[in-house]
Structure formats: C-alpha cells, structure tokens
Design an enzyme around this catalytic site. Structure first.
Site, short mmCIF file in Angstrom:
data_model
loop_
_atom_site.label_atom_id
_atom_site.label_comp_id
_atom_site.label_asym_id
_atom_site.label_seq_id
_atom_site.Cartn_x
_atom_site.Cartn_y
_atom_site.Cartn_z
N LYS A 135 25.12 -4.35 -7.11
CA LYS A 135 26.50 -4.41 -7.65
C LYS A 135 27.46 -3.62 -6.78
CE LYS A 135 24.82 -4.42 -12.45
NZ LYS A 135 24.84 -3.63 -13.69
N ARG A 156 11.82 3.58 0.35
CA ARG A 156 11.81 2.71 1.53
C ARG A 156 13.08 1.88 1.50
NH1 ARG A 156 6.81 -1.04 3.34
NH2 ARG A 156 6.14 1.01 4.06
N ARG A 191 0.81 -1.23 0.00
CA ARG A 191 0.00 0.00 0.00
C ARG A 191 0.83 1.27 0.00
NH1 ARG A 191 -2.65 -3.24 2.81
NH2 ARG A 191 -0.66 -4.28 3.03
N THR A 192 1.95 1.29 0.67
CA THR A 192 2.72 2.54 0.69
C THR A 192 3.23 2.83 -0.72
OG1 THR A 192 3.37 2.08 2.95
CG2 THR A 192 4.62 3.75 1.81
N HIS A 250 8.23 6.29 9.76
CA HIS A 250 7.34 6.13 8.60
C HIS A 250 6.41 7.35 8.63
CE1 HIS A 250 5.04 4.41 5.49
NE2 HIS A 250 4.84 3.18 5.96
C1 NCD Z 1 3.81 -0.85 7.84
C2 NCD Z 1 5.29 -0.70 7.57
O1 NCD Z 1 5.75 -1.05 6.49
O2 NCD Z 1 5.94 -0.20 8.46
N1 NCD Z 1 3.07 -1.03 6.67
C3 NCD Z 1 2.69 0.06 5.97
O3 NCD Z 1 3.50 0.78 5.44
N2 NCD Z 1 1.37 0.34 5.94
C4 NCD Z 1 3.47 -1.78 8.92
C5 NCD Z 1 3.88 -3.22 8.79
O4 NCD Z 1 4.51 -3.63 7.80
O5 NCD Z 1 3.55 -3.97 9.71
#
Ligand code: NCD
Length: 337
Positions: free
Chosen positions: A86, A107, A57-58, A135
């Site tokens: 690499k 990320r 989702r992110t 986050h």
């Molecule tokens: C979270 C994350 O990646 O920190 N997910 C997200 O981005 N909605 C929480 C998780 O992975 O548990």
C-alpha cells in the site's frame, strides 16, 4: 564486537574472534538442534520473520532456530501480504513491526534495504539476504560447515583451497563468504564463472588485500582439481532482466559424479547454499552426487540451524542461560542427525 542488542547486517562487522565466538556457541546448541534436550530460554520472546523474496531454508531455519530456543515466530511473507504493497515506507514498517517483536529476521530484494530497515527498528535485525549484496548468516553457516568438514583431515580455514563456481556476480552467498574469508590467512580462491557473471572486482580486491591468492577461470574441470571445497551456486535468474538472458548461463558448469571422480582430489567437499537448480537445463550439482559422502549440502542446512540459534542467543544475550532452562526430550528422536 558487542553482540547483545546488535543488528547483524554484514559480515564486515565481525573480527575473527567474533566468528570463532559464534562457532563456539553454535557447537553448544547441538544437543538442542539434535533433539536430545529442549530449552525454554526464549520462552515468551517473539521473532518477526519478514521475507519479501522467495525463501525456504533461510526463513524456516531462522524460525526453527528460534523455536528450538523456546521462542515464538510471527511471519510476514511477500510484499502482496504486507502494507508495503500500500506504499508504506521501510521506515514506517520498521517502526511498527519492531514494536511487535524482540528480534527481526528480514530478506528483501533491494541492496541496502535491510540496513535501512534496521536503522529505524527498535529491536535487533538480522539480514536474511538483501538483493545481490549480502547474506551474512549463510556465510557463517558455510564457514562453520567448512571448518567441521575439514576438521578431521588436519586442514582448517587458514590455508583453505576453495573453488567458487557459477553466478558470482549476483550470488550474495559468495559475496559474504569471500568477505568473511578475509579474516583468515593464506586462502586460495578459484573463481569460476562466465566472464559476464564474475565476482565484483571490489570483492576480488579485498581478497587480494587480505593476502589471499585469487585465480579466475571459465573452465570447471581444471579449477576443481586441487581444492578442499567446491562451492557451487545457482544462476540467480531473478536478478536478470529476462529469462532468456539467464538461459545463456544456466547449465554452463555442471558437476556430476564422473567429473568429480576424474578431476577432484579424493574427499573434496561439495557445497552449495541451495536451492540447487535440478531442472535438466541447469543441474549445477547432479543428483548422481547424492550418495557421494563428500556432498555436504544437507549438513550445511543442518548447520544453519545451529548458527542461527547461536546468533539469536548472542544478540538476545542468553548464551549462559540456555542450559539452565533445559530438560531432556520426552519423545523418540533417534536417527535423524
Ligand atoms: C541463497 C540465497 O537466497 O541467496 N539461498 C539461501 O539462502 N540458502 C542462494 C540462492 O538462492 O541461490
């Protein structure tokens, strides 16, 4: 803060007025996210979407948010598909990729890595999660959801009562949410986790310094009895040294409809950053809550698009141009939102 051209790396860079500004812009994005209007304000702009850890989702909602503003998305996912495999440094990757994009969402599994990347980037970078650290866009969408869910009840973020449940040690979403709550007043936070997975003491200290009331517990039922929000989290198994170690904690705190009915005040809102772990061994939020109208998890994910649109509009400084580049949608859209 000055949003135009800024990196968004940590919630600690915001003042309360900045958070309110993001929420006000997010509200204005609703007709576009809800497919009533189409805007081309970012026509020609490119988002570099770089996700070096699993994400659904992110990653997709950052991409959708950018598309909804009329921009295009270039994706790099996984180290194995990138020159980092690499031996390329974050510095070099940032210097190169920031020449190909107008803004980057990233990320990465290492704490501090997104900030290191941003320092070498020629365009704004938004942190989509750096290891167990932060986050920020998730915390913003969580708080935006809390505000919207409680609005009709005469309750708000000030004086909020919230229980955070699960893996509070490695869960970056709860770390960022706690830090963001420090900008508000009179919050009661109940931290429910196994002792070994407790909230980092520095964050508890920040909450207390902000004047908030912090309690810790290892018992779910008593902890969720007098709160506005139950915020459940998944055991972050990818941060443990072995699956066996994660197994020790999975399934420790399970909320289902019967526990909810027995212990929660009516209308307590249930949240989770998702993914929830729906395997039998875990089930921190049972499927039998799916018809509970106070289960806000899918409103959270919808709100994520609004908040990410707001971040792009602010960072690329187009907030006041969005409506001037808009028209009604051409296709049938009823019923989705
Ligand atoms: C979270 C994350 O990646 O920190 N997910 C997200 O981005 N909605 C929480 C998780 O992975 O548990």
């Amino acid at each position: 803060m000055q949003f135009a051209g800024s990196h968004i790396l940590s919630v600690t860079q915001f003042e309360r007025a900045d958070v309110e500004r993001i929420f006000a812009v997010a509200d204005r994005m609703q007709p576009y996210a809800h497919r009533e209007r189409v805007t081309k304000v970012l026509d020609g702009a490119i988002l570099g979407s770089m996700f070096f850890e699993p994400s659904t989702r992110t990653r997709v909602s950052f991409g959708s948010a950018f598309n909804l503003l009329g921009g295009e998305v270039r994706e790099t996912t996984g180290f194995e598909n990138s020159a980092i495999a690499k031996g390329e440094s974050l510095y070099d990757t940032a210097r190169v990729l920031s020449g190909y994009s107008d803004v980057i969402a990233m990320r990465h599994p290492a704490e501090g890595s997104v900030a290191e990347f941003a320092a070498a980037s020629r365009v704004p970078v938004i942190n989509g999660g750096d290891g167990a650290n932060e986050h920020p866009s998730q915390a913003l969408l969580d708080l935006y959801t809390i505000k919207k869910e409680l609005a009709g009840r005469g309750r708000g973020i000030d004086q909020l009562r919230i229980a955070m449940v699960g893996d509070l040690r490695y869960g970056r979403t709860v770390h960022s949410l706690c830090k963001l709550l420090c900008l508000f007043k009179g919050v009661q936070v109940v931290l429910v986790s196994p002792q070994e997975l407790c909230m980092p003491p520095a964050i508890v200290e920040e909450l207390r310094e902000a004047g908030h009331d912090v309690m810790t517990s290892e018992v779910l039922e008593a902890s969720i009895a007098h709160v506005d929000i139950v915020y459940s989290t998944r055991i972050q198994e990818e941060r443990f040294s072995s699956q066996q170690e994660a197994d020790l904690y999975r399934g420790r705190f399970r909320l289902n409809q019967s526990i909810y009915t027995q212990h929660c005040e009516p209308n307590t809102v249930i949240m989770h950053p998702l993914p929830r772990d729906s395997r039998d061994t875990a089930r921190e939020l049972d499927d039998d809550l799916n018809d509970n109208p106070n289960l806000a998890i899918f409103r959270q994910t919808d709100n994520g698009v609004l908040v990410r649109m707001a971040l792009f509009a602010l960072v690329l400084d187009v907030v006041e141009q969005v409506d001037a580049h808009a028209r009604d949608v051409n296709w049938y859209t009823a019923g989705r939102f």
